[in-house]
Every structure is written in C-alpha cells, then in structure tokens.
Design a protein around this motif. Structure first.
Motif, PDB file in Angstrom:
ATOM      1  N   GLY A  15     -11.767 -24.764  -5.719  1.00 25.93           N
ATOM      2  CA  GLY A  15     -11.237 -25.118  -4.379  1.00 25.93           C
ATOM      3  C   GLY A  15     -10.632 -26.508  -4.428  1.00 25.93           C
ATOM      4  N   SER A  17      -8.202 -29.892  -5.353  1.00 22.29           N
ATOM      5  CA  SER A  17      -7.019 -30.363  -5.662  1.00 22.29           C
ATOM      6  C   SER A  17      -6.733 -31.288  -6.872  1.00 22.29           C
ATOM      7  CB  SER A  17      -6.325 -30.794  -4.355  1.00 22.29           C
ATOM      8  OG  SER A  17      -6.256 -29.940  -3.553  1.00 22.29           O
ATOM      9  N   VAL A  63       0.136 -18.568  -9.108  1.00 19.94           N
ATOM     10  CA  VAL A  63       0.038 -19.868  -8.561  1.00 19.94           C
ATOM     11  C   VAL A  63       0.611 -19.953  -7.057  1.00 19.94           C
ATOM     12  CG1 VAL A  63      -0.322 -21.444 -10.708  1.00 19.94           C
ATOM     13  CG2 VAL A  63       2.077 -20.917  -9.529  1.00 19.94           C
ATOM     14  N   ARG A  66      -0.546 -21.718  -3.841  1.00 24.34           N
ATOM     15  CA  ARG A  66      -1.404 -22.670  -4.102  1.00 24.34           C
ATOM     16  C   ARG A  66      -0.855 -23.904  -4.795  1.00 24.34           C
ATOM     17  NH1 ARG A  66      -5.255 -21.849  -8.118  1.00 24.34           N
ATOM     18  NH2 ARG A  66      -3.742 -20.309  -9.378  1.00 24.34           N
ATOM     19  N   PHE A  67       0.083 -23.989  -5.588  1.00 22.28           N
ATOM     20  CA  PHE A  67       0.696 -25.098  -6.360  1.00 22.28           C
ATOM     21  C   PHE A  67       2.102 -25.303  -5.612  1.00 22.28           C
ATOM     22  CE2 PHE A  67      -1.274 -24.475 -10.818  1.00 22.28           C
ATOM     23  CZ  PHE A  67      -2.655 -24.348 -10.206  1.00 22.28           C
ATOM     24  N   MET A  82      -1.687 -29.341  -7.093  1.00 19.14           N
ATOM     25  CA  MET A  82      -2.429 -28.044  -7.393  1.00 19.14           C
ATOM     26  C   MET A  82      -3.294 -28.184  -6.500  1.00 19.14           C
ATOM     27  SD  MET A  82      -2.461 -28.056 -11.588  1.00 19.14           S
ATOM     28  CE  MET A  82      -3.440 -29.447 -11.762  1.00 19.14           C
ATOM     29  N   ASN A  83      -3.428 -27.044  -5.424  1.00 24.19           N
ATOM     30  CA  ASN A  83      -4.652 -26.807  -4.385  1.00 24.19           C
ATOM     31  C   ASN A  83      -5.276 -25.643  -4.769  1.00 24.19           C
ATOM     32  OD1 ASN A  83      -3.545 -29.129  -3.309  1.00 24.19           O
ATOM     33  ND2 ASN A  83      -2.057 -28.043  -2.135  1.00 24.19           N
ATOM     34  N   SER A  84      -6.417 -25.477  -4.142  1.00 22.79           N
ATOM     35  CA  SER A  84      -7.290 -24.146  -4.255  1.00 22.79           C
ATOM     36  C   SER A  84      -7.536 -23.769  -5.707  1.00 22.79           C
ATOM     37  CB  SER A  84      -6.570 -23.071  -3.484  1.00 22.79           C
ATOM     38  OG  SER A  84      -6.552 -23.331  -2.142  1.00 22.79           O
ATOM     39  N   LEU A  85      -7.908 -24.745  -6.401  1.00 21.72           N
ATOM     40  CA  LEU A  85      -8.092 -24.542  -7.925  1.00 21.72           C
ATOM     41  C   LEU A  85      -9.241 -23.705  -8.192  1.00 21.72           C
ATOM     42  CD1 LEU A  85      -7.802 -28.473  -9.141  1.00 21.72           C
ATOM     43  CD2 LEU A  85      -6.261 -26.674  -9.668  1.00 21.72           C
ATOM     44  N   LYS A  86      -8.719 -23.028  -9.337  1.00 18.69           N
ATOM     45  CA  LYS A  86      -9.638 -21.895  -9.709  1.00 18.69           C
ATOM     46  C   LYS A  86      -9.964 -22.173 -11.275  1.00 18.69           C
ATOM     47  CE  LYS A  86      -7.272 -18.345  -7.036  1.00 18.69           C
ATOM     48  NZ  LYS A  86      -6.423 -17.229  -7.272  1.00 18.69           N
ATOM     49  N   ASP A  89      -7.255 -21.691 -14.030  1.00 16.87           N
ATOM     50  CA  ASP A  89      -6.481 -22.673 -13.852  1.00 16.87           C
ATOM     51  C   ASP A  89      -6.508 -23.671 -15.088  1.00 16.87           C
ATOM     52  OD1 ASP A  89      -6.292 -22.776 -10.404  1.00 16.87           O
ATOM     53  OD2 ASP A  89      -4.787 -21.773 -11.799  1.00 16.87           O
TER      54      ASP A  89
END
Length: 111
Positions: A15, A17, A63, A66-67, A82-86, A89
């Motif tokens: 979640g 960045s 992505v 999100r990216f 890079m946002n909302s990382l999982k 990723d």
C-alpha cells in the motif's frame, strides 16, 4: 557509450510508495523513448512502462492506475512513481534506452 544508472529501490510497505530514478549519460537522452522493466525471481523480465521522447506513456495492465512514468530531459532522468505497492511488485527494476540496460535496482514489498 550511454550508461544508465537506476536508484531509489528498497523496501516498501504494501500500500505504500517508492520512486525509482534512472539517470542517463550522453546528449541524446531527449530523443529516445525510455522503458522500465522488472524481473521477479524465477520469472522472465517484463515491460512495466514506456515513455516516448514526446512524453506519451504506456503501462502494463498490472500497474495501470498505480505506477506513473515520467521524464525530465533537463536532468537526463526517467522516473517510475510506484504507488499502492503489492507484494507481487517485488522484483529487480531495470530501465532501458534502445538496446542499453541499467544494472537494476531491487524493490521488495513486504510488511
């Protein structure tokens, strides 16, 4: 010979960045499209995002939203926000200009 140097990788929270940077040597940066790829352990390298010399962007479906890829031609640098990382990723991220690759930067997403 153009050299590409990535930076900004590290440990990110789910979640969270991170922002990656890729600095290029040479005078021709602004004329080239730039790509970000990634390679997870045991998987093939895959295209993440592309930005044209004119600033048009394209993203892999995994992505989108999100990216964000961007470039600063005054600094010979391309970025990957890079946002909302999982956790999925997690990979080594590489930038590419034409046939030239950077050395990669590790991104690990874990709590």
């Amino acid at each position: 010979q153009v050299q590409l140097v990535e930076s900004g990788g590290g440990l990110g929270q789910p979640g969270g960045s991170l922002r990656l940077s890729c600095s290029a040597s040479g005078r021709m940066f602004r004329f080239y499209a730039m790509d970000w790829y990634r390679q997870a352990p045991g998987k093939e390298r895959e295209l993440v995002a592309t930005i044209s010399s004119g600033g048009d962007t394209k993203y892999a479906d995994f992505v989108k939203g999100r990216f964000a890829i961007s470039r600063d031609n005054t600094k010979n640098t391309v970025y990957l926000q890079m946002n909302s990382l999982k956790p999925e990723d997690t990979a080594v991220y590489y930038c590419r200009q034409n046939l030239i690759w950077g050395q990669g930067t590790q991104v690990t997403v874990s709590s």
